[in-house]
Design a protein around this motif. Structure first.
Motif, PDB file in Angstrom:
ATOM      1  N   GLN A 573     -13.970 -11.780 -11.696  1.00 39.36           N
ATOM      2  CA  GLN A 573     -12.680 -11.644 -11.010  1.00 39.36           C
ATOM      3  C   GLN A 573     -12.606 -10.349 -10.203  1.00 39.36           C
ATOM      4  O   GLN A 573     -12.235 -10.361  -9.025  1.00 39.36           O
ATOM      5  N   VAL A 574     -12.979  -9.223 -10.816  1.00 38.93           N
ATOM      6  CA  VAL A 574     -12.824  -7.959 -10.090  1.00 38.93           C
ATOM      7  C   VAL A 574     -13.837  -7.887  -8.941  1.00 38.93           C
ATOM      8  O   VAL A 574     -13.540  -7.346  -7.876  1.00 38.93           O
ATOM      9  N   GLU A 575     -14.999  -8.474  -9.143  1.00 40.79           N
ATOM     10  CA  GLU A 575     -15.977  -8.477  -8.040  1.00 40.79           C
ATOM     11  C   GLU A 575     -15.450  -9.296  -6.864  1.00 40.79           C
ATOM     12  O   GLU A 575     -15.572  -8.910  -5.707  1.00 40.79           O
ATOM     13  N   LYS A 576     -14.861 -10.443  -7.187  1.00 41.01           N
ATOM     14  CA  LYS A 576     -14.322 -11.304  -6.124  1.00 41.01           C
ATOM     15  C   LYS A 576     -13.191 -10.587  -5.389  1.00 41.01           C
ATOM     16  O   LYS A 576     -13.096 -10.617  -4.171  1.00 41.01           O
ATOM     17  N   PHE A 577     -12.357  -9.929  -6.192  1.00 46.31           N
ATOM     18  CA  PHE A 577     -11.210  -9.248  -5.598  1.00 46.31           C
ATOM     19  C   PHE A 577     -11.694  -8.159  -4.631  1.00 46.31           C
ATOM     20  O   PHE A 577     -11.222  -8.062  -3.491  1.00 46.31           O
ATOM     21  N   ALA A 578     -12.652  -7.370  -5.098  1.00 46.03           N
ATOM     22  CA  ALA A 578     -13.130  -6.258  -4.269  1.00 46.03           C
ATOM     23  C   ALA A 578     -13.796  -6.785  -2.995  1.00 46.03           C
ATOM     24  O   ALA A 578     -13.600  -6.231  -1.909  1.00 46.03           O
ATOM     25  N   LEU A 579     -14.546  -7.862  -3.138  1.00 43.37           N
ATOM     26  CA  LEU A 579     -15.249  -8.426  -1.987  1.00 43.37           C
ATOM     27  C   LEU A 579     -14.259  -8.883  -0.919  1.00 43.37           C
ATOM     28  O   LEU A 579     -14.359  -8.519   0.263  1.00 43.37           O
ATOM     29  N   ARG A 580     -13.264  -9.625  -1.330  1.00 49.54           N
ATOM     30  CA  ARG A 580     -12.315 -10.182  -0.358  1.00 49.54           C
ATOM     31  C   ARG A 580     -11.382  -9.085   0.181  1.00 49.54           C
ATOM     32  O   ARG A 580     -10.992  -9.119   1.337  1.00 49.54           O
ATOM     33  N   PHE A 581     -11.073  -8.128  -0.674  1.00 51.14           N
ATOM     34  CA  PHE A 581     -10.263  -7.001  -0.218  1.00 51.14           C
ATOM     35  C   PHE A 581     -11.019  -6.258   0.899  1.00 51.14           C
ATOM     36  O   PHE A 581     -10.460  -5.957   1.956  1.00 51.14           O
ATOM     37  N   GLY A 582     -12.303  -6.023   0.656  1.00 51.78           N
ATOM     38  CA  GLY A 582     -13.120  -5.293   1.628  1.00 51.78           C
ATOM     39  C   GLY A 582     -13.148  -6.003   2.975  1.00 51.78           C
ATOM     40  O   GLY A 582     -12.982  -5.372   4.034  1.00 51.78           O
ATOM     41  N   VAL A 583     -13.316  -7.307   2.928  1.00 55.50           N
ATOM     42  CA  VAL A 583     -13.405  -8.070   4.179  1.00 55.50           C
ATOM     43  C   VAL A 583     -12.058  -8.040   4.911  1.00 55.50           C
ATOM     44  O   VAL A 583     -11.998  -7.840   6.127  1.00 55.50           O
ATOM     45  N   LEU A 584     -10.975  -8.188   4.154  1.00 52.99           N
ATOM     46  CA  LEU A 584      -9.649  -8.170   4.781  1.00 52.99           C
ATOM     47  C   LEU A 584      -9.352  -6.805   5.406  1.00 52.99           C
ATOM     48  O   LEU A 584      -8.806  -6.715   6.506  1.00 52.99           O
ATOM     49  N   VAL A 585      -9.735  -5.748   4.686  1.00 55.79           N
ATOM     50  CA  VAL A 585      -9.491  -4.397   5.205  1.00 55.79           C
ATOM     51  C   VAL A 585     -10.282  -4.198   6.499  1.00 55.79           C
ATOM     52  O   VAL A 585      -9.762  -3.663   7.495  1.00 55.79           O
ATOM     53  N   ALA A 586     -11.527  -4.677   6.494  1.00 53.87           N
ATOM     54  CA  ALA A 586     -12.344  -4.520   7.708  1.00 53.87           C
ATOM     55  C   ALA A 586     -11.716  -5.292   8.872  1.00 53.87           C
ATOM     56  O   ALA A 586     -11.762  -4.856  10.011  1.00 53.87           O
ATOM     57  N   GLU A 587     -11.094  -6.391   8.559  1.00 54.38           N
ATOM     58  CA  GLU A 587     -10.534  -7.253   9.601  1.00 54.38           C
ATOM     59  C   GLU A 587      -9.170  -6.742  10.096  1.00 54.38           C
ATOM     60  O   GLU A 587      -8.908  -6.721  11.284  1.00 54.38           O
ATOM     61  N   ARG A 588      -8.325  -6.302   9.129  1.00 52.14           N
ATOM     62  CA  ARG A 588      -6.929  -6.001   9.502  1.00 52.14           C
ATOM     63  C   ARG A 588      -6.514  -4.548   9.287  1.00 52.14           C
ATOM     64  O   ARG A 588      -5.400  -4.182   9.631  1.00 52.14           O
ATOM     65  N   GLY A 589      -7.341  -3.797   8.635  1.00 50.31           N
ATOM     66  CA  GLY A 589      -6.966  -2.416   8.299  1.00 50.31           C
ATOM     67  C   GLY A 589      -6.282  -2.385   6.938  1.00 50.31           C
ATOM     68  O   GLY A 589      -5.555  -3.318   6.577  1.00 50.31           O
ATOM     69  N   GLU A 590      -6.514  -1.288   6.188  1.00 51.21           N
ATOM     70  CA  GLU A 590      -6.036  -1.232   4.798  1.00 51.21           C
ATOM     71  C   GLU A 590      -4.505  -1.252   4.706  1.00 51.21           C
ATOM     72  O   GLU A 590      -3.932  -1.918   3.845  1.00 51.21           O
ATOM     73  N   ALA A 591      -3.877  -0.562   5.637  1.00 57.33           N
ATOM     74  CA  ALA A 591      -2.405  -0.484   5.558  1.00 57.33           C
ATOM     75  C   ALA A 591      -1.805  -1.883   5.683  1.00 57.33           C
ATOM     76  O   ALA A 591      -0.876  -2.242   4.945  1.00 57.33           O
ATOM     77  N   ALA A 592      -2.354  -2.671   6.587  1.00 57.91           N
ATOM     78  CA  ALA A 592      -1.818  -4.032   6.784  1.00 57.91           C
ATOM     79  C   ALA A 592      -2.022  -4.867   5.534  1.00 57.91           C
ATOM     80  O   ALA A 592      -1.147  -5.648   5.132  1.00 57.91           O
ATOM     81  N   VAL A 593      -3.168  -4.696   4.901  1.00 56.03           N
ATOM     82  CA  VAL A 593      -3.443  -5.490   3.698  1.00 56.03           C
ATOM     83  C   VAL A 593      -2.488  -5.098   2.570  1.00 56.03           C
ATOM     84  O   VAL A 593      -1.959  -5.948   1.859  1.00 56.03           O
ATOM     85  N   ARG A 594      -2.242  -3.815   2.451  1.00 55.00           N
ATOM     86  CA  ARG A 594      -1.417  -3.344   1.330  1.00 55.00           C
ATOM     87  C   ARG A 594       0.079  -3.537   1.570  1.00 55.00           C
ATOM     88  O   ARG A 594       0.862  -3.447   0.637  1.00 55.00           O
ATOM     89  N   ARG A 595       0.434  -3.793   2.810  1.00 55.53           N
ATOM     90  CA  ARG A 595       1.855  -3.784   3.157  1.00 55.53           C
ATOM     91  C   ARG A 595       2.701  -4.722   2.279  1.00 55.53           C
ATOM     92  O   ARG A 595       3.769  -4.369   1.824  1.00 55.53           O
ATOM     93  N   GLY A 596       2.189  -5.876   2.010  1.00 58.84           N
ATOM     94  CA  GLY A 596       3.022  -6.850   1.286  1.00 58.84           C
ATOM     95  C   GLY A 596       3.021  -6.662  -0.225  1.00 58.84           C
ATOM     96  O   GLY A 596       3.670  -7.430  -0.948  1.00 58.84           O
ATOM     97  N   TRP A 597       2.306  -5.677  -0.726  1.00 60.28           N
ATOM     98  CA  TRP A 597       2.181  -5.554  -2.185  1.00 60.28           C
ATOM     99  C   TRP A 597       3.379  -4.860  -2.811  1.00 60.28           C
ATOM    100  O   TRP A 597       3.883  -3.879  -2.280  1.00 60.28           O
ATOM    101  N   SER A 598       3.763  -5.343  -3.976  1.00 65.67           N
ATOM    102  CA  SER A 598       4.782  -4.633  -4.747  1.00 65.67           C
ATOM    103  C   SER A 598       4.098  -3.460  -5.450  1.00 65.67           C
ATOM    104  O   SER A 598       2.866  -3.355  -5.456  1.00 65.67           O
ATOM    105  N   GLU A 599       4.914  -2.636  -6.082  1.00 64.00           N
ATOM    106  CA  GLU A 599       4.351  -1.479  -6.796  1.00 64.00           C
ATOM    107  C   GLU A 599       3.379  -1.944  -7.882  1.00 64.00           C
ATOM    108  O   GLU A 599       2.289  -1.402  -8.056  1.00 64.00           O
TER     109      GLU A 599
END
Ligand SMILES: Cc1cc2nc3c(=O)[nH]c(=O)nc-3n(C[C@H](O)[C@H](O)[C@H](O)COP(=O)(O)OP(=O)(O)OC[C@H]3O[C@@H](n4cnc5c(N)ncnc54)[C@H](O)[C@@H]3O)c2cc1C
Ligand code: SF4
Length: 1007
Positions: A573-599
């Motif tokens: 699970q954590v490997e999958k999460f990190a992999l997809r997070f990395g790809v999304l960040v590369a595509e959209r930037g980290e701030a955009a990815v994190r924007r919708g997250w709750s605390e």
């Protein structure tokens, strides 16, 4: 078509006529080669019950020997079988030397070999063996037997000393680990079946595998979901078969027949209170061992197939009822499941192994009662549930000549191959368990039992059924009152009998404060989601969140499997999460990815990313150092997995029934905490589980840190049918059993071998319903008991069916009618709002059964799902989790069902791209229908997507003569959809919206 021996081909073997011809040929050949055996066979077939057990065993063994060359010629596999016989013979000296020399002489003469110089002894022996030899077990054994023959006393003494050292000294045992010659059966110590050490953690005493694991146990590096246990090699399996003393010749084969009390004749019980009834299938174990040990692989296989045709679902890491009843009660029993599974594996490894299997479960000359399938009886049986009970029953009913339609509520993936095409190489059917598509066939054997067992075998079982013309299966079909298919539907379609094999999947819920907090789940739900959505695969978008530390409440096998799988899944699970997070960040930037997250989501993401980094670092170190990655220490430091059980380890069902699984789980790092009664789940400020408050044996309390609390507190039989259909009666936790006259009977409880198989439970005129497996008070408990119940019960069903004429519809037509009614395809997809989609499905039975307020489960097939290949991620399979969907409207005439989907994540987002005509699973309708009141005024209050459920409720309420006042609320103006449906559902509508200016009224009050 590939030609076979005797001028036959596979298409002929597929038919009953072809098998009749084959049988005739076998009998003729037998008459020519062994006149006496031929006569014995004919006599046995004429009066099978005239044979006593010993005579039948002897006949089976003799026929097993005769069958081998016949099948060799039929399938052209003489050379392969000769090689197996030669390999078996070459290992014989090891078994002989072990029994006659090592056990009877060496360890007795030199019980304390601690002072021996093993190197010197080995050197001396090698000198005498000759320069070409090394100290192999086979070399040692062959020479010892030769020296014994020659009476070479001095070298025999050296060999005896060496053997004593290798068998008894710790260094000797380590040096020969994995071998068989110097491994003598240990005495059984029931209080110490699992080696443990005690530790203190979080103020709680726990048991775990000792840091320095004793011989035979290993801290295992688990990485993913590949098969964790390949089973014994040939020498080890043959060692077990030679350790067996083939008790059938004295009628003492308690592994098969059960251990009986000499005075009372009742089955004995183990120290733990387990009834020692032997193999629930009465498999001819002793005969199988004797045949295989003598080199007759196919003879042994055919022997198993007589009683256990679905043997691919039994054996190593599945069942052990036979072992528990082995005549060796004080020393290690014979490992029968390993022997059985090895025989199956060897047969499958032969060219045409699958075809040999398919043939022998239909034509089997060792089966004197039913060597051939019966001809078409005209009877049609609906089997509900395709777990071990269901698939075994389906097989036997077909061999009795009946047509079988089987349904299961689970999604069953398409088989993906041409079921009828002969398979030369079984390996072509099998997948790595890590990548395997969870096919949904096999009940708990598929979604519960984990990768300790080769689940590819379920595909084999399925093939044995799906190849047959008089069989069809349909997944995603719920049987019940107000479900896709009801009792009355089945009778109306023309079924002559309904057999319920619905298992015991209803979890026992522990009522405790915090029991519904996030992070708390039922074990069966966890395992089912893990297995059936493919969440564990890197390629899957299915969502299953688990956090560490993990506490599993329970002490049974389900708890054990949950603990091991949750640990393995966490890493993935954590490997999958990190992999997809990395790809999304590369595509959209980290701030955009994190924007919708709750605390809270940000906290969880930080946890997962940190753990993923640690996993990646360990992978890199392991690769550099050329070793397997070790995740257990990381998991341990993040809290690990603990089983919290209210009693002692010795009382836990996993220990008393299957201690090997406890040991194997501990090898993967699982800990066991005794005497803990759960009191409450403590939560963090976000309402997520943070700990489990428990009461110890002495009444004191402790809190085990737990971000995941998984409850495995047992399950109940699936008797919800009795609630849905008032004609069905209950007897305690089970359905009420009846006899053929319809009178109530009381089946023997918890006894896999009752005197009588009371499997009938409901009578509708001439037609009956029967029940099996975990649903039945005699046959519940495990896979092989469920299968044994089907074996004992199918004659009851056949007898009942024989008593009345079949319904007029031919089997083939009934199968076609079921196909038309029970399959679902996508009819239309409409976008209703930017985030809401309507999917209309063609699903006639599901549409017909719908009542307002009920819902469905929608899912696409993984095998048919679109696949994306992206840089950095690889393949992503656009497979959906099962989505619970309210039925918005149905059109029973057209066979249409509408469901409304709010796009809020991976699976729901996929609905919009479902292709028209796509086969999907639409399980249901399910859930209790809404009560519809007449002649009153009803208020309906819906928000956003939630309005969909009210369409049908409002319309039905109005149709019943009531007035409906409907409050429809939305966040934004664009969220409103299907206005006409709401208008149809209401007399008065109050439109509400957070966004100005709100909705303008479009309709006036109609009285
Ligand atoms: C985690 C776990 C591990 C286990 N490990 C082992 C083990 O190692 N060895 C062992 O021998 N046993 C084990 N068991 C127990 C064993 O799996 C069961 O005893 C066995 O599967 C029972 O078989 P069954 O055919 O009666 O029911 P099930 O396997 O439960 O099958 C019932 C089927 O009926 C279907 N169904 C239910 N209701 C409906 C309905 N209304 N309409 C349509 N379909 C329906 C279900 O979807 C399911 O597929 C384990 C169980 C669990 C949960
Ligand atoms: S397995 Fe055990 S009980 Fe069965 S025949 Fe062999 S020794 Fe006897």
């Amino acid at each position: 078509m590939t030609p076979l021996g005797f001028g036959l081909d596979f298409s002929q073997l597929a038919t009953r006529d072809g098998m009749v011809a084959l049988d005739r040929l076998f009998v003729e050949r037998l008459a020519a080669s062994d006149g006496d055996l031929h006569l014995r066979l004919l006599a046995a077939r004429a009066a099978p019950d005239g044979l006593d057990a010993k005579a039948e065993s002897e006949l089976v063994i003799a026929l097993g020997g005769a069958l081998e060359p016949f099948l060799a010629e039929l399938f052209g596999i003489g050379a392969e079988l000769d090689a197996i016989a030669a390999e078996t013979a070459a290992l014989d000296p090891i078994h002989a030397c072990k029994r006659l020399f090592v056990q009877r002489q060496a360890v007795k003469k030199y019980p304390d070999p601690s002072g021996f110089n093993a190197q010197e002894l080995a050197f001396q022996l090698l000198l005498r063996m000759g320069a070409a030899d090394t100290m192999t077990e086979r070399g040692f054994a062959t020479h010892v037997l030769a020296w014994e023959k020659n009476g070479d006393a001095d070298v025999l003494d050296i060999a005896m000393r060496y053997a004593a050292w290798a068998t008894l000294a710790p260094a000797g045992r380590r040096a020969h680990e994995g071998g068989t010659l110097f491994r003598v059966p240990a005495r059984v110590d029931l209080n110490n079946l699992v080696p443990v050490e005690t530790i203190e953690r979080d103020g709680v005493t726990m048991l775990r595998l000792p840091e320095h694991a004793p011989l035979g146990y290993h801290h295992r590096a688990r990485d993913g979901f590949a098969l964790t246990d390949p089973g014994m090699n040939t020498q080890q399996a043959l060692d077990q078969m030679n350790y067996c003393i083939w008790c059938h010749s004295q009628g003492k084969d308690s592994c098969s027949k059960g251990l009986r009390d000499r005075k009372t004749g009742a089955f004995q019980k183990s120290t733990f209170g387990v009834t020692l009834a032997g193999c629930p299938l009465d498999e001819k174990i002793s005969e199988m061992h004797a045949l295989r040990a003598q080199g007759h692989l196919l003879g042994a296989f055919a022997t198993i197939a007589v009683d256990n045709p679905m043997m691919a679902a039994t054996g190593h890491r599945i069942c052990n009822d036979c072992m528990k009843s082995c005549i060796f009660q004080k020393q290690e029993p014979v490992d029968i499941p390993q022997a059985e599974t090895h025989i199956l594996r060897d047969v499958l490894a032969l060219p045409w192994g699958v075809e040999i299997y398919y043939l022998l479960v239909r034509w089997n000359p060792l089966n004197i009662r039913r060597p051939l399938p019966a001809s078409d009886s005209g009877r049609k049986v609906l089997v509900v549930g395709l777990g071990p009970a269901g698939f075994t029953l389906a097989h036997h009913l077909m061999n009795d000549g009946h047509t079988v339609v089987a349904v299961d509520g689970l999604k069953i993936e398409p088989l993906g191959i041409d079921a009828g095409a002969p398979v030369r190489d079984a390996a072509t059917l099998f997948e790595n368990l890590d990548d395997r598509v969870m096919a949904g066939f096999g009940g708990v054997a598929e979604y519960g039992i984990t990768v300790r067992w080769n689940k590819n075998y379920l595909k084999l079982v399925r093939l044995l059924l799906e190849r047959r013309e008089q069989f069809a299966l349909f997944g995603g079909v719920r049987f019940g009152g107000g479900a896709t298919l009801s009792i009355d539907d089945a009778w109306a379609m023309g079924f002559d009998h309904i057999a319920l094999c619905m298992g015991a999947g209803r979890p026992t819920v522990i009522d405790m404060p915090g029991g519904l907090a996030r992070g708390v789940r039922q074990a069966s739900d966890f395992l089912m989601t893990l297995q059936l959505t493919g969440a564990a695969k890197m390629s899957s978008v299915a969502n299953l969140q688990i956090r560490m530390p993990i506490v599993v409440i329970g002490g049974g096998l389900t708890a054990i499997d949950t603990a091991t799988e949750s640990l393995a899944y966490y890493v993935r699970q954590v490997e999958k999460f990190a992999l997809r997070f990395g790809v999304l960040v590369a595509e959209r930037g980290e701030a955009a990815v994190r924007r919708g997250w709750s605390e809270e989501e940000a906290e969880i993401a930080a946890e997962f990313l940190a753990h993923a980094a640690a996993v990646a670092a360990e992978r890199a170190s392991a690769a550099r150092e050329g070793r397997a990655a070790q995740f257990a220490p990381l998991l341990e430091c993040w809290g690990g997995a603990t089983l919290a059980y209210r009693r002692r380890l010795l009382d836990a069902p996993s220990y008393t029934l299957n201690h090997e699984e406890v040991a194997k789980a501990m090898e993967e790092g699982v800990r066991f905490a005794e005497g803990l009664t759960p009191l409450a789940v403590e939560t963090d400020r976000h309402g997520h589980a943070a700990g489990l408050r428990v009461k110890r044996f002495d009444g004191s309390e402790a809190v085990l840190p737990a971000r995941a609390v998984i409850v495995a507190a047992g399950t109940q039989p699936n008797t919800v049918l009795a609630r849905e259909d008032r004609r069905i009666r209950l007897d305690g936790r089970y359905f009420e059993a009846i006899d053929p006259s319809g009178a109530r009977v009381e089946p023997q409880r918890a006894l896999s071998k009752p005197d009588r198989a009371d499997v009938l439970m409901h009578k509708d005129g001439e037609r009956f319903i029967s029940f099996f497996g975990d649903l039945h008070p005699s046959f519940f408990g495990n896979v092989v008991k469920a299968m044994g119940g089907a074996k004992r019960g199918y004659p009851v069903v056949s007898n009942i069916l024989a008593a009345h004429a079949p319904t007029p519809i031919p089997g083939r037509e009934l199968i076609a009618a079921c196909r038309a009614a029970l399959t679902a395809t996508v009819h239309a997809v409409h976008r209703l709002t930017p985030t809401i989609v309507e999917v209309v499905l063609h699903a006639p039975a599901a549409a017909r059964a719908f009542r307002p307020g009920q819902f469905y489960r929608l899912q696409n097939f993984e095998t048919r799902a679109l696949r994306l290949v992206e840089a950095g991620i690889g393949e992503t399979v656009l497979g959906m989790e099962g989505l619970a969907m309210t039925g918005a409207w149905t059109d029973p005439e057209a066979g249409l069902v509408s469901v409304i989907v709010l796009e809020m994540g991976g699976s729901s987002d996929l609905c919009a791209v479902l292709p028209l005509g796509e086969p999907v699973v639409l399980m249901g309708p399910t859930g209790t229908a809404t009560e519809i009141h007449a002649d009153t005024t009803v208020a309906l209050v819906g928000g956003g997507l939630g309005n969909a459920v009210l369409f049908s409720i409002g319309a039905a309420t109005r149709a019943a003569g009531s007035k409906v006042v409907y409050f429809a609320g939305y966040k934004a103006l664009r969220d409103r959809y299907r206005v006409k449906e709401i208008e149809r559902a209401a007399d008065v509508i109050v439109w509400c919206c957070d966004e100005a200016p709100g909705f303008a009224p479009e309709r006036c009050w109609r009285s």
